[in-house]
Design an enzyme around this catalytic site. Structure first.
Site, mmCIF file in Angstrom:
data_model
loop_
_atom_site.group_PDB
_atom_site.id
_atom_site.type_symbol
_atom_site.label_atom_id
_atom_site.label_comp_id
_atom_site.label_asym_id
_atom_site.label_seq_id
_atom_site.Cartn_x
_atom_site.Cartn_y
_atom_site.Cartn_z
ATOM 1 N N LYS A 130 -20.494 27.934 -21.506
ATOM 2 C CA LYS A 130 -19.762 26.688 -21.750
ATOM 3 C C LYS A 130 -19.573 26.483 -23.246
ATOM 4 O O LYS A 130 -20.514 26.625 -24.029
ATOM 5 C CB LYS A 130 -20.553 25.531 -21.140
ATOM 6 C CG LYS A 130 -19.913 24.166 -21.240
ATOM 7 C CD LYS A 130 -20.812 23.121 -20.584
ATOM 8 C CE LYS A 130 -20.194 21.734 -20.631
ATOM 9 N NZ LYS A 130 -21.065 20.734 -19.966
ATOM 10 N N SER A 205 -18.201 18.269 -16.982
ATOM 11 C CA SER A 205 -17.555 18.878 -18.129
ATOM 12 C C SER A 205 -17.647 20.403 -18.136
ATOM 13 O O SER A 205 -16.975 21.057 -18.919
ATOM 14 C CB SER A 205 -18.177 18.330 -19.417
ATOM 15 O OG SER A 205 -19.580 18.583 -19.439
ATOM 16 N N SER A 229 -22.346 17.200 -14.676
ATOM 17 C CA SER A 229 -21.467 18.185 -15.304
ATOM 18 C C SER A 229 -21.745 19.626 -14.916
ATOM 19 O O SER A 229 -20.934 20.504 -15.201
ATOM 20 C CB SER A 229 -21.536 18.048 -16.834
ATOM 21 O OG SER A 229 -20.917 16.861 -17.243
#
Length: 528
Positions: A130, A205, A229
């Protein structure tokens, strides 16, 4: 605890506001032509259908080279990323060099396979990261236009530990702007699509991670979770994700930095296509704190106590849970009872209908020195002054804002106090006590990850609060594994959250292994 008139009025007001914002947004947005008619190509390389654990074993035994595995994933990313826009920056050349060094190391290793497995359990296996985690030499922006060009000169601790275990990072993946929204879209990298339907969102996210994993462009990845997330993208993309008990996996060298008491509620954890990779990844990512968890303890599922909750009890802020989500959870419960000979008890906690207010209150609490969290509008303006949300909204309407409608909405929301802190603290403390007493150290709870399957792009603006099905467990500080349960009526992934008591992560990981066998785990989106 009944829902008050004030809460119902707030719900109506904010849903109306979000509806107006969504209408404005759609007026000034044009969909991508022809995107709905496209779908991912099916997986045709058998290397892409093996777990990281299996790949590492084959690499150590010289049954396949690390170069072959890394190249297979590079080819797959190049094949699917034009559809997904999940990978925002690659390091393919460096990864191929590192995989060649792995193959050379294996040829020269005199200690045998066991030595390599103990010292480098993920040797030669590709990894996605990420973009909000520091990865040396890679962008470190979280989709903020003002941070364009920011490159990390170090690795976040869990990334460093995975690399030290032999994993080879291939790329960094897209996030929502500043990681504070459940759709992964920003004005730096664009919008990420769901591999099962390109018109649907991959969540956020960690949406880029979920999307590239679901699309078979990665086998293992790393995400972070302060309100869902890891779990929302894992649900929407049909993969496994684990929100670790807070304080076990380091959260250093991530952006944005945390403030107030937010460190108590955020977790970093593994995301992957195959359940057997969760536990070895968590062992590695936890580093010296792995001993806090009982990860080497064998779990007998027949000796556990199981509980299920079908919905939050009817919060006026949150969409009702769809019939297919409720039905798959009931089907899972019946299968579990039949297979293991256990009884799954349905329970309910009235405080769950206040989940958003509880989460919002605790995210807003000051730290021990009395310093409040940094407002979201201030984060949006860094390294300069805080943004003015209303001004950004006007700019957005004429296409001049550098910020997404989602980020502007979150900043606007921050202008209002919608929770009574005293009431929310009382509700949270009762919920915490009741849930911990229920679970103990041998209880497992099933709870929907979201009211619906992956929605269409931008629709979260109208369902602002639906993320609270995951967020409440951040506030409670409990470990949760998100598990896929096949595909629903529209061909989109179904799933369930598996919750256990603090530091009992090994229980949810064991249940994940069972559910993968019972329901088939990840499905190739190109094979529908």
């Amino acid at each position: 605890m009944a829902v008050s008139f004030l809460e119902r009025a707030q719900a109506w007001l904010f849903k109306a506001l979000m509806g107006v914002l969504l209408a404005f947004f759609q007026m000034f947005s044009s969909p991508k032509p022809g995107v709905s008619s496209k779908k991912l190509p099916p997986v045709d390389n058998p290397l892409l259908l093996m777990s990281a654990t299996q790949l590492a074993t084959k690499i150590r035994r010289k049954e396949v080279s690390s170069v072959e595995v890394v190249q297979a994933y590079i080819d797959r990313i190049q094949e699917v990323n034009p559809f997904l826009n999940a990978v925002v920056k690659d390091r393919f050349a460096a990864a191929l060099q590192e995989s060649a060094q792995v193959d050379k190391l294996i040829e020269e290793e005199s200690g045998g396979e066991e030595v390599l497995e103990d010292r480098l359990p993920l040797l030669g296996v590709p990894l996605s990261v990420k973009e909000s985690f520091a990865l040396q030499g890679m962008p470190f922006t979280t989709g903020v236009v003002s941070r364009q060009g920011v490159v990390s000169n170090t690795d976040a601790p869990p990334v460093a530990l995975l690399k030290r275990a032999g994993a080879i990072p291939l790329c960094v993946t897209n996030t929502s702007e500043l990681c504070m929204w459940w759709e992964s879209s920003n004005h730096l990298y664009g919008i990420t699509n769901n591999p099962y339907n390109l018109e649907r969102i991959p969540g956020g996210s960690s949406g880029g991670e979920g999307s590239i994993l679901g699309g078979a462009g990665a086998v293992i990845g790393i995400g972070s979770d302060i309100g869902g997330s890891i779990r929302i993208p894992s649900f929407f993309n049909g993969v496994f994700g684990h929100k670790t008990t807070p304080g076990v996996v380091s959260i250093e060298n991530q952006y944005p930095t945390l403030s107030g008491r937010q460190e108590e509620y955020v977790s970093a954890g593994p995301m992957c296509r195959y359940a057997e990779d969760l536990l070895p990844m968590l062992k590695i990512m936890a580093g010296p704190k792995a001993d806090m968890l009982s990860l080497n303890k064998k779990v007998d599922l027949k000796k556990l106590r199981f509980f299920t909750i079908p919905h939050d009890g009817g919060s006026p802020l949150v969409s009702p849970v769809s019939k297919e989500i409720i039905d798959i959870q009931r089907k899972m419960v019946k299968r579990l009872e039949a297979d293991l000979g256990v009884k799954v008890q349905e329970v309910q906690f009235p405080e769950l209908c206040h989940s958003f207010h509880i989460w919002n209150t605790y995210m807003s609490l000051p730290d021990k020195e009395g310093k409040p969290p940094v407002p979201f509008a201030a984060l949006m303006g860094e390294p300069g002054r805080p943004v003015w949300p209303l001004w950004e909204l006007l700019k957005r309407m004429v296409g001049k804002s550098e910020h997404t409608m989602a980020a502007i909405s979150v900043a606007l929301f921050g202008l209002f106090r919608v929770s009574n802190p005293v009431t929310s603290v009382i509700q949270k403390e009762k919920l915490q006590k009741d849930v911990e007493e229920l679970l103990g150290n041998d209880g497992v709870l099933f709870y929907p990850p979201h009211p619906r399957v992956a929605p269409k792009h931008h629709h979260p603006l109208f369902r602002f609060f639906d993320f609270t099905y995951t967020a409440i467990f951040n506030t409670l500080g409990l470990p949760v594994t998100q598990c896929p349960l096949g595909l629903g009526e529209e061909g989109l992934p179904l799933g369930v959250q598996v919750v256990a008591g603090k530091l009992q992560d090994h229980l949810t990981l064991a249940v994940a292994l069972y559910l993968e066998k019972a329901f088939g785990g990840w499905r190739d989106p190109g094979a529908k």
